[in-house]
Design a protein around this motif. Structure first.
Motif, PDB file in Angstrom:
ATOM      1  N   SER A  33      57.125  -6.534  55.450  1.00  0.00           N
ATOM      2  CA  SER A  33      58.509  -6.390  54.996  1.00  0.00           C
ATOM      3  C   SER A  33      59.467  -6.210  56.165  1.00  0.00           C
ATOM      4  CB  SER A  33      58.633  -5.194  54.051  1.00  0.00           C
ATOM      5  OG  SER A  33      57.829  -5.355  52.911  1.00  0.00           O
ATOM      6  N   GLY A  34      58.951  -5.689  57.259  1.00  0.00           N
ATOM      7  CA  GLY A  34      59.790  -5.391  58.410  1.00  0.00           C
ATOM      8  C   GLY A  34      59.519  -6.308  59.578  1.00  0.00           C
ATOM      9  N   LEU A  86      47.193  -7.631  46.323  1.00  0.00           N
ATOM     10  CA  LEU A  86      47.091  -6.205  46.647  1.00  0.00           C
ATOM     11  C   LEU A  86      48.352  -5.727  47.358  1.00  0.00           C
ATOM     12  CD1 LEU A  86      45.266  -3.601  46.885  1.00  0.00           C
ATOM     13  CD2 LEU A  86      44.586  -4.493  49.124  1.00  0.00           C
ATOM     14  N   ILE A  87      48.802  -6.490  48.352  1.00  0.00           N
ATOM     15  CA  ILE A  87      49.999  -6.107  49.113  1.00  0.00           C
ATOM     16  C   ILE A  87      51.231  -6.108  48.220  1.00  0.00           C
ATOM     17  CG2 ILE A  87      51.474  -6.693  51.069  1.00  0.00           C
ATOM     18  CD1 ILE A  87      48.584  -5.744  51.768  1.00  0.00           C
ATOM     19  N   ARG A  88      51.401  -7.154  47.421  1.00  0.00           N
ATOM     20  CA  ARG A  88      52.603  -7.288  46.601  1.00  0.00           C
ATOM     21  C   ARG A  88      52.656  -6.255  45.475  1.00  0.00           C
ATOM     22  NH1 ARG A  88      55.122 -12.015  48.101  1.00  0.00           N
ATOM     23  NH2 ARG A  88      53.774 -13.544  49.164  1.00  0.00           N
ATOM     24  N   GLY A 147      63.443 -11.052  49.675  1.00  0.00           N
ATOM     25  CA  GLY A 147      63.290 -12.260  50.483  1.00  0.00           C
ATOM     26  C   GLY A 147      61.860 -12.736  50.455  1.00  0.00           C
ATOM     27  N   LYS A 148      61.681 -13.998  50.736  1.00  0.00           N
ATOM     28  CA  LYS A 148      60.339 -14.560  50.765  1.00  0.00           C
ATOM     29  C   LYS A 148      59.635 -14.128  52.046  1.00  0.00           C
ATOM     30  CE  LYS A 148      61.297 -18.628  47.899  1.00  0.00           C
ATOM     31  NZ  LYS A 148      61.276 -20.121  47.844  1.00  0.00           N
ATOM     32  N   LEU A 200      59.405  -1.507  46.746  1.00  0.00           N
ATOM     33  CA  LEU A 200      60.603  -0.738  47.085  1.00  0.00           C
ATOM     34  C   LEU A 200      61.391  -1.389  48.210  1.00  0.00           C
ATOM     35  CD1 LEU A 200      59.057   2.840  46.853  1.00  0.00           C
ATOM     36  CD2 LEU A 200      60.776   1.860  45.312  1.00  0.00           C
ATOM     37  N   LEU A 201      60.685  -1.879  49.226  1.00  0.00           N
ATOM     38  CA  LEU A 201      61.383  -2.530  50.331  1.00  0.00           C
ATOM     39  C   LEU A 201      61.976  -3.865  49.913  1.00  0.00           C
ATOM     40  CD1 LEU A 201      59.006  -1.671  53.323  1.00  0.00           C
ATOM     41  CD2 LEU A 201      61.086  -0.490  52.602  1.00  0.00           C
ATOM     42  N   GLN A 202      61.314  -4.540  48.974  1.00  0.00           N
ATOM     43  CA  GLN A 202      61.865  -5.797  48.451  1.00  0.00           C
ATOM     44  C   GLN A 202      63.132  -5.551  47.637  1.00  0.00           C
ATOM     45  OE1 GLN A 202      60.991  -9.396  48.224  1.00  0.00           O
ATOM     46  NE2 GLN A 202      60.250  -8.763  50.239  1.00  0.00           N
TER      47      GLN A 202
END
Length: 583
Positions: free
Chosen positions: A69-70, A445-447, A461-462, A454-456
């Protein structure tokens, strides 16, 4: 009538000016709001032990979600051991310039980070931040003035020394017969958490700090350093510890020590998730900078080993090689223009003070003479063109003098540690057999983590998870020059780290008389000449926790109880009598 119109017009103009000024003031105020800064630091985590690097041995979904995400910091360098690394983080200086370059502070040694050094906490506190340290200190405890709340932290919950037991918070120095409790809230020992797993204790404290801060709707920004014990080994008799239900998830790992290590890292991963959930719950997330890193490479072998893997890098903790110096790290902020990227700019742990300070609109005093560079603009916009000079280590210790220095793509190593025992490639990546079952549906698992979601919500964003994971993996291609051994106890070694990140092709013989090598060597000598003498001091038996109600404390400021002193001397007398009897 004309006068009424004029007054009406003037009133209208005044109203619009008032509204415009209020809007401008609002924008100006919004622009001046300082971000919360949250640093989560692991202790002795291997470079390859976060699964965003590509390993499927055990997964770290929350850390990975933060990374994807970062911005993944692919070339974040630290010092090779705990004390020098933490000194560099908090001062923005090379350990050679603060006297913190040699080994670590052992609990019975009366020295610490010099009192004339300004810490990151003091810089942020002066700028109006609430400053909190949760967890490990390890920058001195023999005097109270060395400890966190005397060095800029408004609040500290945690331990002062090198490490503690995960459940009873004791530190044992077996060779000296010392054992004592080391866990405090600010200046007072606390036993409230004895029996509770310390990773959870520290996480709970960080969450409480965030909840308290948010519930007060404080306009004061928060600087929080969550400095975990995990996955550092505990006392020698019981070094690897994890809750049974955490351990049960990793039954497929045959090696018992490594199974515990996986569980310890898993608990650390859950901590990252809980901290981010707390920030979101208190509506602090959007105005926060989140950084995750390890203080140094992991110890695969040797003292306090935990089976960490720095694959495919050479060396480990307490060595001058990439495996001891590179940290798996990621950072997130709404300010970044290239979220969901791998940043390959070299960055040193000492750069974090001026970089994060700049992010908060703070200009550190030039008289601090920081070695760290302000890389905030480069990080914010994704530039990778700053040629970074990094003094990894210069230690002129008589028993094992060594140095590790880098400028741009060139790296020099001369001498080494522990007779070269850690000079090889110690960690291997498990590719079959002992694979985390969750890896079959890795992206799902990540999604499905709260961190991702929360970060999304804040920055939708893709993200090409598979692409980012591949880009964050370190490859070791066959060097174009072929394998050229390095024997640093016999001669210096020179590496092209860009082409050879695994340090397999020593180019010293080819370049030894070139301006490339000679310029680097001259610069190293300049640093060595100007180095601060090491602050290390011999052990002091007055530290014995038995003299202070079985607490590790600032013994140079404490008065030992008379009963404890008498008991101490009675033990010494018994030892002497025993020896005389044997004679």
């Amino acid at each position: 009538m004309a006068m009424l119109v004029s007054l009406r017009d003037n009133a209208s103009i005044i109203w619009w000016l008032t509204v415009g000024l209020a809007g401008f003031m609002g924008l100006s105020s919004a622009a001046s709001v300082k971000p919360n800064i949250i640093i989560i630091m692991a202790d002795d985590l291997g470079f390859d032990d976060v699964s965003f690097r590509g390993s499927n041995n055990f997964l770290t979904p929350n850390i990975d979600a933060l990374a994807y995400s970062g911005v993944i910091l692919n070339n974040l360098y630290t010092a090779p051991m705990c004390t020098p690394s933490r000194a560099a983080l908090l001062t923005g200086k090379y350990p050679i310039n603060t006297g913190m370059q040699h080994y670590v502070i052992v609990n019975d040694q009366p020295w610490g980070l010099p009192l004339n050094e300004t810490t990151m906490a003091q810089v942020f506190k002066k700028a109006g931040f609430r400053t909190s340290l949760i967890g490990k200190w390890h920058l001195g405890m023999s005097q109270r003035n060395f400890t966190p709340t005397e060095r800029g932290f408004d609040h500290h919950l945690g331990y002062l020394g090198a490490y503690v037991d995960y459940y009873d918070q004791s530190y044992e120095q077996k060779s000296k017969g010392y054992i004592g409790h080391d866990f405090r809230e600010n200046l007072l020992p606390t036993h409230d958490q004895v029996g509770h797993y310390v990773t959870d204790v520290l996480t709970n404290a960080a969450v409480k700090e965030i909840d308290d801060h948010g519930s007060k709707n404080s306009t004061q920004p928060l600087f929080l350093l969550l400095s975990h014990l995990a996955p550092h080994a505990a006392n020698d008799d019981y070094p690897m510890q994890a809750p049974e239900h955490e351990l049960a998830q990793f039954g497929y790992i045959q090696n018992k020590t490594h199974r515990y290590y996986a569980a310890m890292v898993s608990r650390l991963d859950k901590s990252v998730g809980r901290v981010i959930e707390a920030l979101a719950r208190q509506e602090m997330l959007e105005n926060s900078i989140l950084l995750f890193l390890s203080d140094n490479g992991g110890p695969t072998e040797g003292q306090h080993f935990n089976t960490a893997s720095n694959y495919p890098l050479r060396g480990q903790k307490n060595s001058p090689w990439e495996g001891g110096l590179r940290s798996s790290a990621a950072i997130w902020s709404t300010e970044f223009e290239r979220l969901g990227s791998v940043w390959k700019q070299q960055i040193y742990i000492g750069d974090l003070l001026p970089t994060l300070a700049n992010a908060a609109g703070i200009s550190p005093d030039p008289e601090l003479q920081l070695d760290g560079l302000n890389l905030w603009s480069a990080l914010k916009y994704g530039y990778e063109s700053v040629e970074r000079e990094i003094v990894h280590a210069i230690d002129e210790d008589e028993e094992e003098p060594h140095l590790s220095y880098m400028r741009g793509k060139w790296k020099i190593i001369s001498g080494t540690t522990v007779n070269g025992n850690y000079d090889g490639w110690l960690g291997e990546r498990v590719t079959s057999g002992e694979v985390d079952p969750r890896s079959e549906a890795y992206e799902d698992l990540i999604r499905n983590t709260s961190v991702w979601q929360l970060l999304q919500q804040v920055n939708p964003g893709k993200r090409n998870i598979s692409g980012l994971r591949a880009d964050a993996s370190i490859e070791c291609p066959e060097p174009a020059t072929g394998i050229r051994p390095c024997l640093p106890l016999l001669a210096p070694c020179l590496f092209d780290i860009e082409a050879d990140p695994c340090e397999r092709s020593n180019l010293y013989e080819e370049y030894r008389n070139s301006t490339v090598f000679l310029d680097l060597w001259q610069r190293i000598q300049q640093f060595a000449r100007n180095a601060h003498p090491p602050n290390n001091k011999p052990a002091d038996p007055k530290c014995d926790p038995r003299l202070y109600r079985n607490e590790w404390t600032w013994w140079q400021d404490e008065k030992a109880s008379t009963a404890a002193v008498m008991n101490h001397f009675s033990w010494l007398l018994m030892g002497i009598l025993c020896c005389l009897t044997m004679l």
